[in-house]
Design an enzyme around this catalytic site. Structure first.
Site, PDB file in Angstrom:
ATOM      1  N   LYS A 184       0.831  -1.217   0.000  1.00  0.00           N
ATOM      2  CA  LYS A 184       0.000   0.000   0.000  1.00  0.00           C
ATOM      3  C   LYS A 184       0.863   1.264   0.000  1.00  0.00           C
ATOM      4  O   LYS A 184       0.445   2.308  -0.487  1.00  0.00           O
ATOM      5  CB  LYS A 184      -1.015  -0.020   1.150  1.00  0.00           C
ATOM      6  CG  LYS A 184      -0.467   0.119   2.563  1.00  0.00           C
ATOM      7  CD  LYS A 184      -0.268   1.542   3.032  1.00  0.00           C
ATOM      8  CE  LYS A 184       0.548   1.600   4.293  1.00  0.00           C
ATOM      9  NZ  LYS A 184       0.881   2.950   4.739  1.00  0.00           N
ATOM     10  N   THR A 241      -4.160   5.469   3.410  1.00  0.00           N
ATOM     11  CA  THR A 241      -2.915   6.095   2.952  1.00  0.00           C
ATOM     12  C   THR A 241      -3.093   6.760   1.589  1.00  0.00           C
ATOM     13  O   THR A 241      -2.339   7.664   1.250  1.00  0.00           O
ATOM     14  CB  THR A 241      -1.780   5.046   2.936  1.00  0.00           C
ATOM     15  OG1 THR A 241      -1.938   4.172   4.043  1.00  0.00           O
ATOM     16  CG2 THR A 241      -0.437   5.700   3.044  1.00  0.00           C
TER      17      THR A 241
HETATM   18  O1  LIG Z   1       1.277   3.328   7.468  1.00  0.00           O
HETATM   19  C1  LIG Z   1       0.723   4.379   7.720  1.00  0.00           C
HETATM   20  C2  LIG Z   1      -0.698   4.450   8.086  1.00  0.00           C
HETATM   21  O2  LIG Z   1      -1.251   3.204   8.324  1.00  0.00           O
HETATM   22  C3  LIG Z   1       1.469   5.646   7.616  1.00  0.00           C
HETATM   23  O3  LIG Z   1       1.532   5.995   6.294  1.00  0.00           O
HETATM   24  P1  LIG Z   1       2.764   6.869   5.752  1.00  0.00           P
HETATM   25  O4  LIG Z   1       4.010   6.096   6.086  1.00  0.00           O
HETATM   26  O5  LIG Z   1       2.521   7.016   4.300  1.00  0.00           O
HETATM   27  O6  LIG Z   1       2.718   8.177   6.474  1.00  0.00           O
END
Ligand SMILES: O=C(CO)COP(=O)(O)O
Ligand SMILES: NC(=O)C1=CN([C@@H]2O[C@H](COP(=O)(O)OP(=O)(O)OC[C@H]3O[C@@H](n4cnc5c(N)ncnc54)[C@H](O)[C@@H]3O)[C@@H](O)[C@H]2O)C=CC1
Length: 325
Positions: A184, A241
């Site tokens: 993701k 995300t």
């Molecule tokens: O894994 C995350 C939310 O579940 C954090 O996302 P980011 O690392 O893109 O900030």
């Protein structure tokens, strides 16, 4: 269960806060002396999670050796550093709860596979899901997948970590829980590009759906269960995300979509955008497995400096196909 946390970034700190609920003692290992000082003296993590008052029962240390008598360790170093940090610590047979999201460059191993190489006697669990650290640390309602093959350990970890606003959903599918979180991050970069290039909300929704098909193809090839991929650690985290500039990965994509270079966007950043490191290794692993991952290929092209318009044109001009994953 005495909990130690390896990694004093935003997520390690937020998880320490979760584990410290009710005044339980938690030991947090941080690499940066200023984080150790900030947590111990001011009960904050000024560097990585500013503005959140932390429980005074969280104590920070810069010495991995101090984790020796913990009964479970949450591993929250960035994926590319897990091997080095675990190799330095004396893990023995202490259960490890893996919380980093990524695939190791070079070896193409998931974090759990890396941990098993370094600490072969340690039982492994994975905690993953839609979890912005600031929200978790502030006590906002959050639900995660807690995957562990050993049902007894899974129950003990759930009972220790779950709380009124932090729900754990058990699973035995460790690989599936890991793959959702790793993939993701790459797809979130793509969604940020869509936003930065002003391609609209239809395009973003299409990308989430087709990206999920990619995640599913790769996950199934690596032995994940479909229901894990549609759960919190897969689709749940993908939706979170791909929807917010609170995501470092989405924000990186936003900059790329606006025509800025990856080198410029990554320079001097203290926080980690895991997708940038996972993207090339995910592409290579997918090619090895014969899995078609066009969005992942596109993200790599953008990270390598290909013009946004050209990459989008290449994605949109692919031959038409059946929708099934
Ligand atoms: O894994 C995350 C939310 O579940 C954090 O996302 P980011 O690392 O893109 O900030
Ligand atoms: N921030 C979040 O909301 C969430 C993060 N995660 C995952 O948690 C993991 C850690 O991310 P964050 O806590 O957000 O980090 P962060 O971006 O807040 O901080 C960077 C972290 O990287 C560490 N680091 C940098 N260089 C290092 C090295 N050479 N060796 C060891 N550690 C090093 C720093 O000490 C710091 O802990 C990542 O895999 C991330 O995907 C998972 C869920 C939520």
């Amino acid at each position: 269960m005495k909990i130690g946390v390896i990694g004093g970034g935003a997520w390690g700190t937020a998880l320490a806060q979760v584990a410290a609920r009710g005044g339980e003692a938690v030991l947090l290992w941080a690499r940066e002396p200023e984080v150790v000082e900030s947590v111990n003296v001011r009960h904050q993590n000024d560097l990585f999670l500013s503005g959140v008052p932390l429980s005074p029962s969280i104590r920070a240390t810069g010495e991995l050796g101090q984790l020796a008598d913990m009964e479970a360790l949450l591993v929250v170093a960035p994926a590319q550093h897990v091997r080095a940090v675990l190799s330095e610590a004396d893990i023995g047979a202490v259960p490890l709860v893996l919380c980093a999201k990524g695939i190791e460059a070079g070896t193409k191993l998931l974090v759990g596979e890396v941990a098993h190489q370094v600490a072969p006697h340690a039982p492994l669990a994975v905690l993953s899901g839609p979890t912005f650290a600031h929200e978790v640390a502030a006590g906002k309602p959050t639900a995660v997948t807690l995957a562990c093959e050993d049902e007894g350990l899974r129950t003990r970890l759930s009972e220790r970590l779950a709380g009124p606003a932090f729900r754990t959903y058990g699973s035995s599918d460790v690989v599936g829980a890991e793959i959702g979180g790793a993939v993701k991050n790459v797809l979130a970069i793509a969604c940020g590009v869509v936003e930065g290039a002003g391609l609209g909300l239809n395009a973003r929704a299409a990308l989430i759906a087709r990206g999920f098909a990619e995640m599913t193809r790769f996950g199934m090839a690596r032995g994940a269960q479909a229901e894990t991929l549609t759960g919190l650690s897969g689709l749940g985290d993908l939706v979170l995300t791909c929807s917010s500039t609170n995501s470092r990965n989405f924000s990186l994509g936003l900059g790329l979509g606006q025509g800025r270079s990856a080198a410029e966007l990554m320079a001097d950043r203290r926080t980690v955008a895991e997708g940038a490191f996972t993207a090339p290794v995910l592409r290579d692993a997918a090619r090895d497995a014969g899995v078609d991952m066009p969005v992942t290929e596109a993200v790599n092209a953008l990270l390598e400096g290909a013009p946004v318009a050209q990459v989008i044109e290449a994605l949109l001009s692919r031959p038409l196909r059946e929708e099934k994953a």
